[in-house]
Design an enzyme around this catalytic site. Structure first.
Site, short mmCIF file in Angstrom:
data_model
loop_
_atom_site.label_atom_id
_atom_site.label_comp_id
_atom_site.label_asym_id
_atom_site.label_seq_id
_atom_site.Cartn_x
_atom_site.Cartn_y
_atom_site.Cartn_z
N SER A 159 14.89 -48.51 -39.47
CA SER A 159 14.19 -48.94 -40.68
C SER A 159 13.96 -50.39 -40.80
O SER A 159 13.43 -51.21 -39.85
CB SER A 159 14.50 -48.12 -41.81
OG SER A 159 13.86 -48.31 -42.89
N ASP A 183 12.09 -45.73 -36.49
CA ASP A 183 10.99 -45.68 -37.56
C ASP A 183 11.10 -47.06 -38.29
O ASP A 183 11.46 -46.93 -39.50
CB ASP A 183 11.37 -44.49 -38.64
CG ASP A 183 9.93 -44.03 -39.15
OD1 ASP A 183 8.88 -44.19 -38.47
OD2 ASP A 183 10.12 -43.84 -40.49
N HIS A 253 11.55 -39.94 -42.59
CA HIS A 253 11.97 -41.33 -42.29
C HIS A 253 13.17 -41.14 -41.74
O HIS A 253 13.52 -41.78 -40.64
CB HIS A 253 12.08 -42.00 -43.43
CG HIS A 253 12.07 -43.80 -43.30
ND1 HIS A 253 11.53 -44.06 -42.44
CD2 HIS A 253 13.04 -44.70 -43.98
CE1 HIS A 253 11.82 -45.55 -41.99
NE2 HIS A 253 12.68 -45.70 -43.28
#
Length: 452
Positions: A159, A183, A253
C-alpha cells in the site's frame, strides 16, 4: 474522495491492540491515544533470518556489523508496511517473514515505521513516507559500505509502503535489484507524477499487484510487470455494503497480501496472461505467452524474477488473472474453441460443466452475449473453481434467453477444450453435435486426434 472517506471511517472503526512483552524485538504496537494524538516518525529495523524466523533482532542504523545474524553476503529483503490508522501491527507480518525465510536464505528486515504511519490523519502518514525513505536509504548505503550489493536487495512495499519503497529506489538511482508493490496506495497518488510515486525507473525490476484500484489502490501500470487480480478492482468474496463493517473497507485492498502469501507458500500457482484489458482476457483473446522466456505465462510471487530478462526487453507489461473467493484462490483455465453451424442467428451465454465421478465444476461464460451463426468459429475462456484431473463427461448449455418461441437447434461441428495450466493433460474434443438452445447437452470427451 470515496477512498478518503473510507479511510476516515475505517480509522474510527478499528481499535488498537496492546504490546505483548517478549524477549524478542517486536513490531511496534500502539494504542488508540497514539492514533488520535498522532505520532512522530521513528524507524526501527527488525532482522529475521532462517536462524530466527519468529524472533526479531533490532538493528542499530549505524553500528549493525556486530550483529552475528546479519550476513552481508546474503541477499536482503526489506518488508515495508503502509498506513496504520489504528497503530496495530499488520496481521500478515509474521507469515510473510516466515515464508520469505523459507523461500531463500535471506536477511529479512521489517521496516517498522509505525510511529509515523499510525495516525488518523492520512496526510501526515503520506508526508512521513519521504522522511522514512531517507532513513532507509541511509541504512542501505551503510550496508553498501560493508560490502552489500544493491542488486541483491528486494524491497516489498504494501500500500503506502509501495511508494516508500519507490522513493528509496529513486534515491539510489534505480539500482535496487527488485521492488515489489502490493496494491500501491491510491489516495493522494492518483495524479502524482512518476517521481512522486512508485515507478519502473525506481528499481532494476519492479513488479506490482493490483486488487483495489477503485478505492484504496492506485489505477494504471507502475512496474515492469503489473498483475491485475480479477481486473484489479473488486475481489470475489469481499462484501459490497458498509453493513459488513471493517471488511467492507479493507477486504479488496488486503487481498493483495493474501494472494502474495498464497503464492509464496506455493499453495496456489496463479498464472497471469498478458493482455490489453481484463475484458479482452475474459474474451479469450490473450492466452498466448510465447514472447516470454521461459516460454510460459508468468506467475505471481517470488519466482517472477525468472521472467525478469524477457520482461525488461518487452517493456511495461500488463497481465491478468481471475481467482476464487477464498484460499487457494486458483481457477483452472480452459481455452474452448467451438465451430457452430445453425440456420438462424442466435445470441447467448455459455455454461460448461466438467464431471469427474461425483465431482462437478462449472464455468459460466456470461460476461457478455456471444454470437452463434452459420460456420462461426468462437474462442472462449472457461474458468473453473475446481481442478478435476479425470474428466469423463462434459455438459454444455447455450442460454439464449428465449422462453416463448420455439427452441432453435444449434449444430456444433467441433468443440475443443485445452487445459492452459496443465499442458501434460490431453486436449478434449467432440465433433458434430446437435443441441437445443437453453437445454443442457452432455457428452463424453474424445481424443482430438480421433477425428483426423
Amino acid at each position: 474522495m470515496l477512498a478518503c472517506r473510507r479511510l476516515a471511517a475505517l480509522a474510527l472503526l478499528v481499535l488498537c491492540q496492546g504490546l505483548d512483552e517478549d524477549s524478542c524485538d517486536n513490531f511496534t504496537d500502539l494504542n488508540l491515544s497514539h492514533c488520535f494524538l498522532g505520532t512522530s516518525l521513528y524507524v526501527r529495523l527488525l532482522l529475521y533470518t532462517r536462524a530466527n524466523p519468529a524472533c526479531g533482532r533490532e538493528l542499530d542504523h549505524h553500528h549493525f556489523s556486530s550483529e552475528p545474524l546479519f550476513d552481508m553476503t546474503r541477499p536482503t529483503a526489506f518488508v515495508i508496511h503502509g498506513y496504520r490508522p489504528t497503530g496495530a501491527p499488520p496481521v500478515w507480518i509474521d507469515n510473510l517473514v516466515r515464508l520469505l525465510a523459507e523461500e531463500r536464505d535471506l536477511n529479512v528486515i521489517v521496516v517498522d515505521w509505525n510511529r509515523g504511519a499510525a495516525n488518523l490523519n492520512y496526510l501526515t502518514a503520506v508526508a512521513n513516507t519521504r522522511e522514512a525513505a531517507l532513513n532507509l536509504t541511509a541504512f542501505i548505503r551503510n550496508m553498501q559500505d560493508e560490502g552489500a550489493s544493491l542488486d541483491s536487495m528486494h524491497l516489498i512495499g504494501v500500500s503506502l509502503g509501495a511508494h516508500l519503497a519507490g522513493f528509496v529506489g529513486a534515491n539510489l538511482k534505480g539500482k535496487i535489484g527488485r521492488i515489489t508493490g502490493l496494491d500501491p496506495a491510491g489516495p493522494l497518488f492518483t495524479s502524482a507524477t512518476p517521481d512522486e510515486r512508485l515507478d519502473p525507473s525506481d528499481g532494476v525490476f519492479v513488479d506490482v499487484l493490483h486488487t483495489d484500484m477503485d478505492s484504496f489502490g492506485l489505477r494504471g501500470a507502475h512496474g515492469h510487470i503489473d498483475f491485475y487480480a480479477n481486473g484489479g478492482a473488486d475481489q470475489p468474496g469481499c462484501p459490497k455494503t458498509i453493513f459488513a463493517g471493517k471488511s467492507y473497507f479493507v477486504c479488496d485492498h488486503q487481498r493483495s497480501m493474501w494472494l502474495y502469501l498464497c503464492a509464496l507458500n506455493h499453495t496456489c500457482n496463479l498464472t497471469a496472461y498478458p493482455c490489453a484489458s481484463y475484458a479482452d482476457f475474459l474474451d479469450g483473446k490473450c492466452l498466448q505467452c510465447e514472447a516470454f522466456k521461459p516460454a510460459s505465462c508468468p506467475q505471481l510471487g517470488y519466482d517472477i524474477i525468472q521472467w525478469r530478462e524477457s520482461l525488461l526487453q518487452l517493456g511495461q507489461t500488463k497481465v491478468f488473472f481471475s481467482t476464487t473467493a477464498s484460499h487457494p484462490y486458483k481457477k483452472l483455465n480452459y481455452r474452448v474453441d467451438m465451430v457452430t453451424w445453425n440456420q438462424y442467428l442466435r445470441w447467448g451465454v455459455v455454461y460448461i460443466r466438467l464431471h469427474s465421478g461425483r465431482n462437478v465444476t462449472e464455468a459460466r461464460i456470461d460476461h457478455k452475449l456471444l454470437r452463434f451463426e452459420q460456420f462461426t468459429a468462437t474462442r472462449l475462456l472457461a474458468q473453473f473453481d475446481e481442478d478435476l484431473p479425470h474428466v469423463h463427461k462434459i455438459s454444455l448449455r447455450i442460454n439464449t434467453g428465449n422462453v416463448i418461441g420455439p427452441r432453435y437447434k444449434i449444430r456444433l461441428l467441433r468443440i475443443r477444450l485445452t487445459p492452459l495450466e496443465r499442458p501434460e493433460r490431453p486436449l478434449m474434443c467432440r465433433f458434430d453435435l446437435i443441441m437445443e438452445e437453453n437445454r443442457e447437452l452432455a457428452f463424453r470427451p474424445l481424443s482430438c486426434d480421433s477425428h483426423l
